[in-house]
Design a protein around this motif. Structure first.
Motif, mmCIF file in Angstrom:
data_model
loop_
_atom_site.group_PDB
_atom_site.id
_atom_site.type_symbol
_atom_site.label_atom_id
_atom_site.label_comp_id
_atom_site.label_asym_id
_atom_site.label_seq_id
_atom_site.Cartn_x
_atom_site.Cartn_y
_atom_site.Cartn_z
ATOM 1 N N PRO A 91 48.792 26.539 50.636
ATOM 2 C CA PRO A 91 47.821 27.519 50.146
ATOM 3 C C PRO A 91 48.447 28.752 49.504
ATOM 4 C CG PRO A 91 47.225 26.741 52.346
ATOM 5 C CD PRO A 91 48.591 26.212 52.064
ATOM 6 N N MET A 92 49.689 29.062 49.840
ATOM 7 C CA MET A 92 50.324 30.235 49.235
ATOM 8 C C MET A 92 50.528 30.061 47.734
ATOM 9 S SD MET A 92 50.693 32.671 51.437
ATOM 10 C CE MET A 92 51.882 33.748 50.640
ATOM 11 N N VAL A 93 50.590 28.821 47.258
ATOM 12 C CA VAL A 93 50.683 28.594 45.818
ATOM 13 C C VAL A 93 49.378 29.010 45.142
ATOM 14 C CG1 VAL A 93 51.043 26.863 44.023
ATOM 15 C CG2 VAL A 93 52.372 26.751 46.129
ATOM 16 N N ALA A 94 48.243 28.754 45.794
ATOM 17 C CA ALA A 94 46.960 29.221 45.264
ATOM 18 C C ALA A 94 46.918 30.741 45.227
ATOM 19 C CB ALA A 94 45.817 28.677 46.116
ATOM 20 N N LEU A 95 47.441 31.380 46.252
ATOM 21 C CA LEU A 95 47.489 32.847 46.268
ATOM 22 C C LEU A 95 48.373 33.363 45.142
ATOM 23 C CD1 LEU A 95 46.900 35.587 47.444
ATOM 24 C CD2 LEU A 95 48.643 35.167 49.198
ATOM 25 N N MET A 96 49.499 32.712 44.889
ATOM 26 C CA MET A 96 50.378 33.116 43.798
ATOM 27 C C MET A 96 49.663 33.014 42.457
ATOM 28 S SD MET A 96 54.189 31.637 42.848
ATOM 29 C CE MET A 96 53.578 30.099 42.148
ATOM 30 N N ALA A 97 48.854 31.962 42.272
ATOM 31 C CA ALA A 97 48.109 31.801 41.024
ATOM 32 C C ALA A 97 47.098 32.927 40.834
ATOM 33 C CB ALA A 97 47.409 30.448 41.011
ATOM 34 N N MET A 98 46.397 33.290 41.899
ATOM 35 C CA MET A 98 45.394 34.352 41.783
ATOM 36 C C MET A 98 46.053 35.723 41.590
ATOM 37 S SD MET A 98 42.826 32.541 41.745
ATOM 38 C CE MET A 98 43.646 30.986 41.367
ATOM 39 N N GLN A 99 47.220 35.905 42.194
ATOM 40 C CA GLN A 99 47.981 37.138 41.955
ATOM 41 C C GLN A 99 48.383 37.230 40.480
ATOM 42 O OE1 GLN A 99 51.996 36.943 43.236
ATOM 43 N NE2 GLN A 99 52.171 39.127 43.702
ATOM 44 N N ALA A 100 48.846 36.118 39.902
ATOM 45 C CA ALA A 100 49.212 36.109 38.490
ATOM 46 C C ALA A 100 48.005 36.364 37.604
ATOM 47 C CB ALA A 100 49.869 34.769 38.132
ATOM 48 N N MET A 101 46.853 35.832 37.987
ATOM 49 C CA MET A 101 45.623 36.084 37.232
ATOM 50 C C MET A 101 45.275 37.569 37.237
ATOM 51 S SD MET A 101 41.862 34.436 37.930
ATOM 52 C CE MET A 101 40.464 34.805 36.861
ATOM 53 N N THR A 102 45.428 38.219 38.383
ATOM 54 C CA THR A 102 45.164 39.660 38.474
ATOM 55 C C THR A 102 46.122 40.444 37.592
ATOM 56 O OG1 THR A 102 44.443 39.332 40.764
ATOM 57 C CG2 THR A 102 44.903 41.589 40.072
ATOM 58 N N LEU A 103 47.394 40.076 37.613
ATOM 59 C CA LEU A 103 48.381 40.758 36.769
ATOM 60 C C LEU A 103 48.051 40.588 35.291
ATOM 61 C CD1 LEU A 103 51.638 39.757 38.696
ATOM 62 C CD2 LEU A 103 50.650 42.042 38.559
ATOM 63 N N ALA A 104 47.659 39.373 34.908
ATOM 64 C CA ALA A 104 47.312 39.140 33.502
ATOM 65 C C ALA A 104 46.085 39.946 33.088
ATOM 66 C CB ALA A 104 47.079 37.647 33.274
ATOM 67 N N GLY A 105 45.113 40.055 33.986
ATOM 68 C CA GLY A 105 43.930 40.840 33.664
ATOM 69 C C GLY A 105 44.251 42.306 33.476
ATOM 70 N N LEU A 106 45.009 42.875 34.386
ATOM 71 C CA LEU A 106 45.359 44.296 34.275
ATOM 72 C C LEU A 106 46.256 44.565 33.076
ATOM 73 C CD1 LEU A 106 45.927 45.125 38.052
ATOM 74 C CD2 LEU A 106 44.004 45.807 36.605
ATOM 75 N N ALA A 107 47.071 43.584 32.680
ATOM 76 C CA ALA A 107 47.898 43.764 31.489
ATOM 77 C C ALA A 107 47.060 43.867 30.223
ATOM 78 C CB ALA A 107 48.883 42.591 31.369
ATOM 79 N N LEU A 108 45.825 43.380 30.265
ATOM 80 C CA LEU A 108 44.942 43.415 29.101
ATOM 81 C C LEU A 108 44.114 44.693 29.025
ATOM 82 C CD1 LEU A 108 43.984 41.588 26.721
ATOM 83 C CD2 LEU A 108 42.230 40.677 28.255
ATOM 84 N N VAL A 109 44.100 45.481 30.075
ATOM 85 C CA VAL A 109 43.213 46.650 30.139
ATOM 86 C C VAL A 109 43.443 47.640 28.999
ATOM 87 C CG1 VAL A 109 42.683 48.704 31.520
ATOM 88 C CG2 VAL A 109 42.718 46.451 32.585
ATOM 89 N N PRO A 110 44.687 47.987 28.612
ATOM 90 C CA PRO A 110 44.844 48.981 27.540
ATOM 91 C C PRO A 110 44.200 48.588 26.218
ATOM 92 C CG PRO A 110 46.904 48.691 28.722
ATOM 93 C CD PRO A 110 45.983 47.619 29.198
ATOM 94 N N THR A 111 44.145 47.293 25.895
ATOM 95 C CA THR A 111 43.577 46.868 24.616
ATOM 96 C C THR A 111 42.139 46.390 24.736
ATOM 97 O OG1 THR A 111 44.555 44.664 24.955
ATOM 98 C CG2 THR A 111 45.824 46.259 23.658
ATOM 99 N N ARG A 112 41.805 45.712 25.830
ATOM 100 C CA ARG A 112 40.444 45.203 26.045
ATOM 101 C C ARG A 112 40.049 45.524 27.486
ATOM 102 N NH1 ARG A 112 39.783 39.281 23.506
ATOM 103 N NH2 ARG A 112 37.600 39.925 23.681
ATOM 104 N N PRO A 113 39.632 46.746 27.745
ATOM 105 C CA PRO A 113 39.450 47.209 29.130
ATOM 106 C C PRO A 113 38.434 46.400 29.931
ATOM 107 C CG PRO A 113 39.434 49.059 27.596
ATOM 108 C CD PRO A 113 39.383 47.815 26.769
#
Length: 546
Positions: free
Chosen positions: A147-169
């Motif tokens: 299950p920790m692999v699923a957690l790693m995927a969701m953590q990466a999804m959160t990072l990708a979302g926040l990386a988009l905030v400056p251009t598409r908040p």
């Protein structure tokens, strides 16, 4: 795989481009995921929760052998059960359920490539994936039920979302909110600790997000993340309030109750040194070069994620390698940013070290196969025989032919690999994929024999078939044993409470000879079996009440 061809696309260009990268990911993720029994430890334990869901137990929360198991919330188990239902007609149930792991691993790499592109530019997206594939600590967990692999995927999804905030908040904040909610559903309090504070840090400390549009979007994302994270506990409160109370007691009330002690720090450093190789040296180099820009989003976001991952490790007090997986995504992002800035000497050393490392390990794998097939080298052959005394290698020539083909393909790919900034990460990714495929081809039968309890369970089923029906009490059995018996022998054991049982049969487990566990009369031993050997010897004995 890694490079951007300078000429029009050709077969070689496609091979080392997006198509090659996709094939490399498939070769890394699929071999070893299917084709073997559930193995002792994490693999069989998490399969037990999927098995309970498939057997008609509630899908709202995971349970093992009829008892709630709330170490992880149900997101990973839902995915495993869905794969089992969809593919169970064509694959063994355990193989189909295990495909949830490569799914989440692929999602993690997809979101890491998106995050790298948004933070550092398109030239870093391929190194982010390649470096993740080449990480030493990921390879085992990416091929077991984890299950920790699923957690790693969701953590990466959160990072990708926040990386988009400056251009598409708005879009970035909504993606981050979904990542936080799913991280909570994958990892519970640990998942929220790894992701939720990221939104707060970006909103308060990042200069790129100090504007009304970005701040408002982040507040919206934070609110949605908190609300969505509460949906599963609310469902538990409505359907199973006693389970909610148990989850609160185990997951929240005890969160941080046994933090990591200072005496464990040397062991932690040793574990991280190899687990996160080759990410951490390049990530440190990237941070050093950006030391005057630490409040900018490309550096603040992954660095905060690293610190939160260390906080989760500290509060959990658990040095299990699987608990280190949340460090991979942020360090892979930092390392991807550092690869293009490596000096030529360092880049060449990184490249050649990968070649030499995987060549040496490939030789060791061949020696292990030779010890099984030809009993040479004799010392290694004796050691393997002690560990698995009943193992007999079959089809050795076929396995050798597959292994030779894997090595030849690897050598050809390395020889033709274009010179580019991606060459070092590509050699790490291709080397790790080669080594894993070679290990699966040559050593999978031995590992399956050593780590599966199928023979013990089937032998026990035969012994019980000639006896009058009745429940079987268990003494000294762990979760791996109990789930294996239920799956392979359709026998659910009943743990002994208060040193008494009403069951007519007693199954005892011991790990030494002579056995430490010897029930008093009126029990008579009617069956015995041994698993593995040497220091891993396990002794199973079945008693009948007189």
């Amino acid at each position: 795989m890694p490079a951007y061809p300078q000429s029009p696309p050709s077969l070689l260009g496609h091979l080392y481009g997006r198509i090659g990268l996709a094939l490399l990911c498939l070769l890394y993720l699929l071999p070893g995921t299917i084709g073997h029994d559930p193995w002792r430890g994490e693999d069989i334990r998490h399969f037990g929760a999927v098995l309970e869901m498939l057997g008609g137990e509630t899908w709202l929360y995971p349970s093992i052998a009829g008892e709630p198991d709330l170490t992880y919330p149900p997101l990973y188990y839902w995915a495993g059960a869905a794969f089992a239902l969809l593919l169970g007609a064509w694959l063994p149930l355990h193989d189909a359920a295990r495909l949830a792991t490569p799914l989440f691993a692929a999602l993690a790499m997809f979101w890491m490539s998106r995050a790298a592109t948004r933070l550092y530019g398109r030239h870093t997206r391929i190194p982010a994936v390649l470096l993740t594939l080449g990480t030493l600590g990921l390879v085992i967990h990416a091929h077991e039920m984890q299950p920790m692999v699923a957690l790693m995927a969701m953590q990466a999804m959160t990072l990708a979302g926040l990386a988009l905030v400056p251009t598409r908040p708005v879009k970035g904040s909504l993606q981050a909110a979904a990542g936080v909610a799913l991280a909570g559903l994958a990892g519970g309090p640990t998942g929220l600790l790894l992701t939720l504070p990221l939104i707060v840090v970006v909103a308060t400390a990042c200069p790129e997000c100090r504007n009304p549009r970005a701040s408002g979007a982040l507040i919206l994302g934070l609110s949605l993340a908190l609300g969505a994270s509460a949906l599963w506990p609310i469902a538990l409160a409505l359907q199973a309030p006693d389970v909610l109370a148990l989850w609160w007691k185990e997951a929240w009330a005890g969160f941080g109750a046994t933090p990591l002690r200072s005496a464990s720090l040397p062991r932690l450093a040793e574990l991280l040194g190899w687990f996160l190789w080759p990410l951490w040296p390049i990530a440190l180099w990237a941070l050093w070069r950006a030391r005057r820009q630490m409040l900018r989003l490309p550096w603040l976001l992954p660095l905060t994620a690293v610190l939160l991952a260390f906080a989760a490790i500290h509060t959990g007090g658990n040095l299990s390698p699987a608990r280190m997986l949340p460090l991979i995504a942020p360090l892979a992002l930092l390392a991807a940013a550092g690869v293009p800035t490596l000096r030529r000497g360092a880049a060449n050393a990184f490249d050649w070290f990968a070649l030499m490392t995987f060549a040496v390990f490939a030789i060791l794998v061949w020696l292990a196969w030779s010890a099984q097939a030809f009993f040479w080298p004799p010392g290694l052959a004796r050691s393997l025989a002690r560990t698995a005394p009943e193992f007999v290698l079959e089809g050795s020539l076929t396995l050798a032919a597959i292994g030779v083909a894997i090595c030849i393909v690897w050598l050809l790919l390395v020889w033709k690999l274009p010179h580019s900034p991606h060459r070092g990460p590509a050699n790490w990714a291709m080397g790790m994929t080669m080594l894993w495929c070679l290990t699966v081809a040559l050593l999978l039968p031995w590992f399956n024999h050593d780590r599966s309890y199928r023979p013990v369970a089937e032998s026990l089923a035969i012994a019980l078939a000639g006896e009058p029906p009745g429940c079987v009490a268990s003494l000294g059995l762990n979760t791996s044993h109990r789930v294996s018996l239920e799956y392979f022998a359709a026998q659910r054991t009943v743990p002994i409470t208060g040193n008494e049982t009403l069951c007519p049969y007693l199954l005892a487990h011991d790990d030494r000879l002579p056995a430490d566990i010897e029930p008093d009369t009126p029990w008579q031993q009617i069956w015995e079996d041994r698993h593995a050997g040497g220091k891993r010897l396990e002794l199973f004995r079945l008693y009948r009440r007189e």
